[in-house]
Write an enzyme that holds these catalytic residues in place. Structure first.
Site, PDB file in Angstrom:
ATOM      1  N   SER A 150      -6.322  26.840   1.533  1.00  0.00           N
ATOM      2  CA  SER A 150      -7.657  26.552   3.074  1.00  0.00           C
ATOM      3  C   SER A 150      -8.014  27.852   3.273  1.00  0.00           C
ATOM      4  CB  SER A 150      -7.619  25.175   3.181  1.00  0.00           C
ATOM      5  OG  SER A 150      -9.072  25.145   4.546  1.00  0.00           O
ATOM      6  N   ASP A 176     -13.625  18.874  -4.547  1.00  0.00           N
ATOM      7  CA  ASP A 176     -13.186  20.046  -3.200  1.00  0.00           C
ATOM      8  C   ASP A 176     -14.724  18.791  -2.188  1.00  0.00           C
ATOM      9  OD1 ASP A 176     -12.388  21.286  -0.359  1.00  0.00           O
ATOM     10  OD2 ASP A 176     -11.915  22.764  -1.571  1.00  0.00           O
ATOM     11  N   HIS A 188      -9.593  18.915  -1.285  1.00  0.00           N
ATOM     12  CA  HIS A 188      -9.217  19.618  -1.178  1.00  0.00           C
ATOM     13  C   HIS A 188      -7.139  19.411  -1.072  1.00  0.00           C
ATOM     14  CE1 HIS A 188      -9.315  23.271   1.782  1.00  0.00           C
ATOM     15  NE2 HIS A 188      -8.756  23.519   3.032  1.00  0.00           N
TER      16      HIS A 188
END
Length: 968
Positions: A780, A854, A888
């Protein structure tokens, strides 16, 4: 009545540790009061919390209520490949031949056996204590789910991802079994009682104790539906006395609808449940010809700025689907099997019984819906009902909220945070903003807290409880003479705690604590809570013989030597503190998990105090103990095996070092078992990090964590490479500091590079790291960091691994991470921070991994796809791996194993074997130029740098060349 529900929307329990909140697509640490806001809801986290014992594993991703994906790949085509790959690697014991790093034949791969075995280790059960503290549930869990679970069809609607086959959130985790143990007086466990009567291979969610602890309610997923049909969740109960389970209702008759809320105990024999309307038909079909063009307009010239939300409604058909899956009928369910419908059909988002069970606080959402914000911003109505379904009055009606400012601390206008007071049988409280919800507006007071009983004369105005200068952060109730009110302000990191007397408005509130939320050394701890007769939780006070009360504070105990958790007694009159317990200062790390002596609805007696303690060390996984004050005993409750004995003797050290601007930095340095730098020499090193923003250099340099805590290894953790004889520099602090009026991100690159330089210098100085075999990686915002470091400091790293990142900040124009300014307000900052803009300068090997689905705001899969194309367009050594069906965080076993295989392959080729360096030498150094303040470094300079790197092995005092970034 209020009871402990392990989780309202997933099967994973609330951990008894730090919480996190999402903002703009990234994890932000919660302040000490943020978790307290929900203390009046159905989840009792302080009285008898479920204890998430998960093999000691930790993750940088929080457990979210939804994950997702589906439609673009065919499952029958994927799974045989994965199985064949798994079988092939299993036959070779997961080892590679010398050509394995080039084995790129397609399909899902399996990493080396030493990594695979750790990931496949059976997870430790989760624990939950009964309201009376005399029983413990052991909740069994499976390991990683198969990819087929993620490949189920789903609908993406208003920020939600829904499994239409079961009418649930997509990708729900679940428990696979329940056993019950008696907790004996001496702290030992009685014989195991396995819950019987469950269906084969049960999938269990939403486990919840009844208020008196005599029953356990939970949802069980029905059988897999036939093609073209649906199934759903049934509601089951267990008699704790005999361990027998039975279904109250379930498929094909009545089904739970847990999209927003599932069920709650009203009293010891009655539950209220959100159910799919029995009369519901088939889902609305998408018309061949649309209703009309999709039109959005701003002819009123409103200023509407929002972060890059995903999975939003797109058209009229999506609106119809949202109504179809989210509409519920409420039912009262009795343990004798009787059911009674109450209220009308609606999209119920929460149903919260009052502490005495006589009223419901009911929240619904309704049209008009929005195509630019998720369902949490849709129009909302909250009503007060009697338990019969009779509407007493409307509490609020809030319009669509598309225009909440993106400035931190901005909120929705109108009444918010509406909850039941936990110290009263049926009394509401809420907050109303005085700045229109806009944090940029200067006003005093900024928020006002109100309270009003459920039963009150018609027309009676609510009572003002407290006025706040900063933004409201929560209330923790005690009694009419004591409650704590929290407020904070992000821009200054200020957080304050006020002590008020709810029953006497004439008593002026007193400031109890006032500090920076970044200053962990000054954290006084959080109040512990005790259970009431209603099943709610209030401030736990210890009453002395003189009649004075003292708050019981549970703190992490951050110090320059590491965290030393504690229990303090705080005199609420004088402010004096008395420390009654603290963790061992060496070898072990202990934390207080829960209060175990609050069976009576009264203040506590210190001599009768009992608490649940977690105890661990570097080599011993967390075990739970019962600590008794009267006997001064410590009784061990659990004896979980080591989750990864093959690296049980790993070594962990929190190291301290200094950045070139004087900022103190820390990192967790892990080395493999039996490693000795003096005899074994330097190792390849993987640096795994995640930058954070600070307002103070001093606070940024504070020590966080304990050198004696157990190493939690998640399924995609960098610590897995300890089994491959890597040293791991985990979580090196990368503070981005903006003091005073300075914006931290205006010097992001400069500070990031300086932090990385200092970290590399330190591990090389210690003789742990081979200076030419250091890799950097992150997930991330850590992936964003990785790409920036390879662009601006390629002299530090051999290669990089970037998972689920965002690389072009112009695609997140209304803020990201802790950046509140828009692209148009700070264009230079947005561009300078974007590694996408420097794709032509990245010469070090970079592996990009991203989930195809995601749904995290800001990290669209497109970010990695476009970054890869930009890199490839400039001849960079790069590889893009898109994981089908993954969001994610990666869940499917095939995806996780393949992700680890890709990472291991990359580290083997470009960190250990140094193939990128070999290629560069073979091509005459054509690709060896690196970005500097003036643009490039010549090949001759690069050669000199390489010579200097070789000298590092002989000169511990050497420091690398430091470059700086010029404005673009």
């Amino acid at each position: 009545m209020h009871t402990s529900k392990l989780c309202r929307s997933t099967a994973l329990p609330f951990a008894a540790g730090k919480k996190a909140w999402w903002r703009g697509g990234e994890v932000q640490p919660a302040t000490e009061f943020s978790a307290l806001v929900s203390q009046n809801r159905k989840v009792g986290m302080w009285g008898h919390p479920p204890v998430a014992s998960n093999n000691g594993r930790s993750s940088s991703q929080p457990q979210q209520r939804t994950f997702t994906k589906m439609p673009t790949h065919s499952v029958p085509r994927l799974l045989p490949i994965a199985r064949a790959s798994s079988e092939a690697h299993a036959q070779s014991n997961g080892s590679w031949s010398c050509n394995d790093v080039n084995d790129d034949t397609g399909g899902y791969m399996i990493p080396r056996k030493e990594i695979k075995d750790i990931v496949d280790a059976p997870p430790t059960p989760a624990l939950s204590f009964s309201p009376n503290r005399d029983k413990i549930l052991f909740l069994q869990r499976r390991s990683l789910p198969p990819l087929a679970d993620l490949a189920r069809p789903e609908s993406k609607l208003a920020g939600l991802r829904i499994d239409p086959s079961f009418n649930t959130r997509s990708r729900m985790s679940f428990y696979t079994g329940i056993s019950i143990h008696q907790l004996m007086e001496d702290g030992t466990l009685g014989p195991e009682q396995v819950v019987t009567g469950l269906p084969d291979d049960p999938k269990i969610n939403y486990v919840s104790w009844s208020p008196d602890g005599s029953h356990l309610a939970f949802a069980v997923r029905g059988a897999e539906p036939e093609e073209g049909s649906t199934s759903g969740l049934g509601l089951w109960v267990v008699n704790i006395g005999n361990g027998e389970a039975r279904m109250l209702f379930g498929p094909p008759d009545l089904l739970l609808n847990p999209i927003f809320d599932s069920f709650s105990w009203v009293d010891n024999s009655t539950l209220v449940a959100c159910c799919i309307p029995p009369c519901r038909g088939t889902p609305p079909k998408k018309p061949l010809v649309p209703y009309g063009p999709n039109i959005q307009t701003n002819e009123t010239k409103e200023v509407v700025q929002n972060r890059t939300y995903q999975d939003l409604l797109k058209d009229q058909h999506d609106e119809d689907l949202f109504d179809y899956y989210c509409t519920s009928q409420l039912f009262l369910i009795r343990l004798n099997g009787e059911t009674e419908s109450i209220g009308n059909l609606a999209v119920y988002t929460s149903i919260d019984p009052s502490p005495d069970g006589d009223f419901f606080l009911v929240s619904t959402t309704h049209r008009p819906y929005s195509y630019i914000v998720p369902s949490g911003r849709f129009p909302k109505t909250m009503q007060l009902w009697r338990r019969t379904g009779e509407v007493v009055r409307e509490i609020c009606s809030l319009p669509l909220a598309e225009n909440i400012p993106i400035t931190f601390n901005s909120v929705r206008q109108g009444r918010r945070s509406i909850n039941w007071r936990s110290d009263k049988s049926a009394c509401l409280y809420w907050v109303e903003t005085q700045d229109g919800g806009d944090a940029r507006v200067a006003v005093n007071p900024r928020d006002i807290v109100y309270t009003q009983p459920a039963e009150c004369p018609e027309g009676e105005e609510p009572k003002i409880l407290f006025k706040l200068k900063l933004r409201y952060g929560g209330v923790v109730w005690g009694d009419e003479g004591l409650a704590l009110v929290y407020e904070s302000w992000y821009k200054t990191r200020r957080t304050r705690t006020w002590m008020i007397a709810p029953g006497d408005p004439q008593v002026e509130g007193r400031k109890l604590f006032d500090r920076s939320s970044e200053d962990v050394y000054a954290d006084p701890g959080s109040p512990m809570l005790r259970r009431t007769a209603f099943g709610t939780y209030v401030l736990a006070c210890v009453k002395y013989s003189d009649g004075n009360k003292r708050l019981l504070l549970n703190g992490s105990g951050a110090t320059p030597q590491g965290n030393i958790p504690f229990l303090d007694l705080l005199d609420i009159d004088t402010g004096a503190k008395e420390r009654i317990w603290e963790s061992a200062r060496e070898n072990y790390y202990e934390t207080v998990v829960a209060l175990m002596s609050d069976q009576a609805d009264a203040d506590l007696d210190l001599n009768q105090l009992r608490v649940l303690v977690s105890k661990e060390s570097q080599t011993e996984p967390p075990q739970y103990f019962l600590r008794s004050w009267a006997e001064q005993t410590l009784s061990q409750i659990t004896n979980f095996p080591h989750p990864y004995p093959q690296i049980a003797d790993l070594r962990k050290e929190i190291i301290r070092y200094e950045r070139n601007d004087g900022v103190q930095l820390t990192a967790n340095l892990y080395t493999p078992p039996n490693y000795d730098p003096a005899t074994d020499g330097p190792l390849p090193v993987l640096v795994w990090a995640y930058p954070r923003e600070f307002k103070s250099k001093d606070n940024a340099g504070q020590m966080r964590g304990s050198p004696y805590s157990f190493a939690g290894i998640g399924s995609t953790s960098a610590l897995l490479w300890l089994a491959r004889r890597f040293a791991i520099l985990d979580g090196p602090t990368m503070p981005i500091i903006g003091e005073g009026d300075e914006e931290a991100n205006d010097r992001y690159v400069e500070q990031l590079v300086a932090s990385a330089q200092a970290a590399v210098d330190e591990v090389v100085r210690r003789g742990v790291a081979h200076p030419k075999k250091i890799a950097v990686g992150g997930h991330s915002y850590g992936a964003f960091m990785t790409a920036n470091l390879l662009a601006h400091a390629p002299h530090l790293f051999a290669c990089g691994i970037a998972r689920a990142g965002a690389y072009n900040r112009t695609l997140t124009p209304f803020g990201f991470q802790a950046e509140e300014r828009t692209l148009w307000e700070a264009p230079t900052t947005y561009i300078n921070m974007s590694p996408f803009m420097l794709a032509n300068k990245i010469k070090r090997p970079i592996l990009l991994i991203h989930g195809e689905e995601d749904n995290n705001p800001g990290t669209l899969t497109m970010q990695s796809e476009r970054f890869y194309n930009a890199l490839k367009g400039h001849g960079a050594l790069t590889r893009l791996v898109l994981l089908p069906f993954e969001s994610h965080g990666y869940q499917g076993r095939e995806s996780v194993m393949h992700c680890l295989w890709e990472m291991d392959r990359w580290l083997q080729k470009y960190c250990i074997d140094g193939e990128a360096e070999k290629t560069s030498e073979e091509t005459g150094g054509q690709d060896s130029k690196v970005a500097t303040a003036s643009g490039t470094v010549s090949s001759a300079d690069q050669a000199g740098e390489s010579e200097n790197r070789r000298n590092l092995l002989r000169n511990d005092n050497y420091r690398h060349w430091r470059g700086t970034l010029s404005p673009l």
